[in-house]
Scaffold this motif. Structure first.
Motif, short mmCIF file in Angstrom:
data_model
loop_
_atom_site.label_atom_id
_atom_site.label_comp_id
_atom_site.label_asym_id
_atom_site.label_seq_id
_atom_site.Cartn_x
_atom_site.Cartn_y
_atom_site.Cartn_z
N ARG A 88 0.86 -1.18 0.00
CA ARG A 88 0.00 0.00 0.00
C ARG A 88 0.89 1.23 0.00
NH1 ARG A 88 -3.59 -2.41 4.50
NH2 ARG A 88 -5.23 -3.38 3.29
N SER A 116 -7.97 3.55 -6.24
CA SER A 116 -7.47 2.24 -5.87
C SER A 116 -7.36 2.10 -4.36
CB SER A 116 -6.09 2.02 -6.49
OG SER A 116 -5.52 0.83 -6.01
N LEU A 117 -7.64 0.90 -3.89
CA LEU A 117 -7.50 0.61 -2.46
C LEU A 117 -6.04 0.44 -2.05
CD1 LEU A 117 -10.50 -1.84 -2.00
CD2 LEU A 117 -10.27 0.46 -1.06
N TYR A 120 -3.73 5.08 0.48
CA TYR A 120 -4.37 5.52 1.74
C TYR A 120 -3.86 6.92 2.09
CZ TYR A 120 -6.11 0.90 3.33
OH TYR A 120 -6.79 -0.29 3.49
N SER A 142 -9.31 5.90 1.58
CA SER A 142 -8.87 5.40 0.28
C SER A 142 -9.76 5.93 -0.84
CB SER A 142 -8.92 3.87 0.28
OG SER A 142 -8.63 3.40 -1.01
N GLY A 144 -10.27 4.31 -3.42
CA GLY A 144 -10.90 3.13 -4.00
C GLY A 144 -12.34 2.97 -3.61
N ASP A 145 -12.69 3.43 -2.41
CA ASP A 145 -14.08 3.33 -1.97
C ASP A 145 -14.53 4.52 -1.14
OD1 ASP A 145 -12.79 2.91 0.45
OD2 ASP A 145 -13.43 0.83 0.64
N HIS A 149 -10.11 3.34 6.62
CA HIS A 149 -9.47 2.03 6.72
C HIS A 149 -8.40 2.02 7.80
CE1 HIS A 149 -11.24 0.41 3.02
NE2 HIS A 149 -11.17 1.65 2.59
N PRO A 157 -3.14 -6.44 0.75
CA PRO A 157 -3.51 -5.07 0.42
C PRO A 157 -3.08 -4.60 -0.95
CG PRO A 157 -1.73 -5.11 2.01
CD PRO A 157 -2.21 -6.52 1.85
N SER A 160 -5.59 -5.29 -4.09
CA SER A 160 -6.91 -4.67 -4.18
C SER A 160 -6.94 -3.71 -5.35
CB SER A 160 -7.23 -3.91 -2.88
OG SER A 160 -7.23 -4.81 -1.81
N ARG A 161 -8.07 -3.65 -5.99
CA ARG A 161 -8.34 -2.76 -7.09
C ARG A 161 -7.23 -1.84 -7.49
NH1 ARG A 161 -13.54 0.60 -6.64
NH2 ARG A 161 -13.86 -0.36 -4.67
#
Length: 161
Positions: A88, A116-117, A120, A142, A144-145, A149, A157, A160-161
């Motif tokens: 990450r 993207s996840l 962060y 994030s 990504g969503d 987190h 990690p 993820s996307r």
């Protein structure tokens, strides 16, 4: 690093197993035909229950343009296609406004421009030497969503996307 070390020392199930401040590039990736170096402010890993999670740290001071910062994130996106794939990228910004602006800009870092996840973001006021354990709680947002987190969630990690 001091807060992260203290946070890990307060728990029996997690340890800071690596901390590196690179003096030169860790890798070089190709972005639009140009070789771009990947030089994070720090690289570290956390271990929990025999599993390690890897992080690149960017300490943003508000001096880099959003365009240059986006290029840096795009380089990390390309790096995940190499043997470095499971990681990450954490960005600590100097203010909540700056963190929000960088988070918004980071949605363009992946080819689909969906966020993207693997990225962060947090504000440096979200943790302190008086409360270092907050670093391990959901203070990280994030693109990504859009959710909050923790550094400790998820098994892989970087995938993820």
């Amino acid at each position: 690093r001091a807060c992260l070390t203290l946070a890990c020392n307060q728990r029996d199930d997690i340890s800071l197993t690596r901390w590196l401040i690179p003096e030169q590039r860790l890798a070089k990736v190709n972005l639009s035909g140009h070789q771009v170096p990947v030089i994070p402010d720090a690289f570290f890993s956390l271990s929990r229950h025999g599993y390690s999670v890897y992080f690149f740290l960017e300490a943003d001071r508000g001096t880099m343009s959003q365009g240059r910062f986006l290029r840096k994130l795009q380089a990390y996106w390309q790096l995940r296609q190499t043997p470095f794939e499971g990681f990450r990228v954490l960005t600590v910004a100097s203010s909540a406004t700056r963190a929000a602006n960088l988070l918004h800009a980071s949605r363009q870092a992946d080819p689909n421009q969906t966020g993207s996840l693997m990225f962060y973001f947090c504000c440096e006021s979200a943790y302190s030497l008086e409360n270092p354990s907050s670093l391990l709680t959901p203070i990280w947002r994030s693109p990504g969503d859009g959710n909050w987190h923790s550094l400790l969630e998820g098994k892989s990690p970087g995938s993820s996307r």
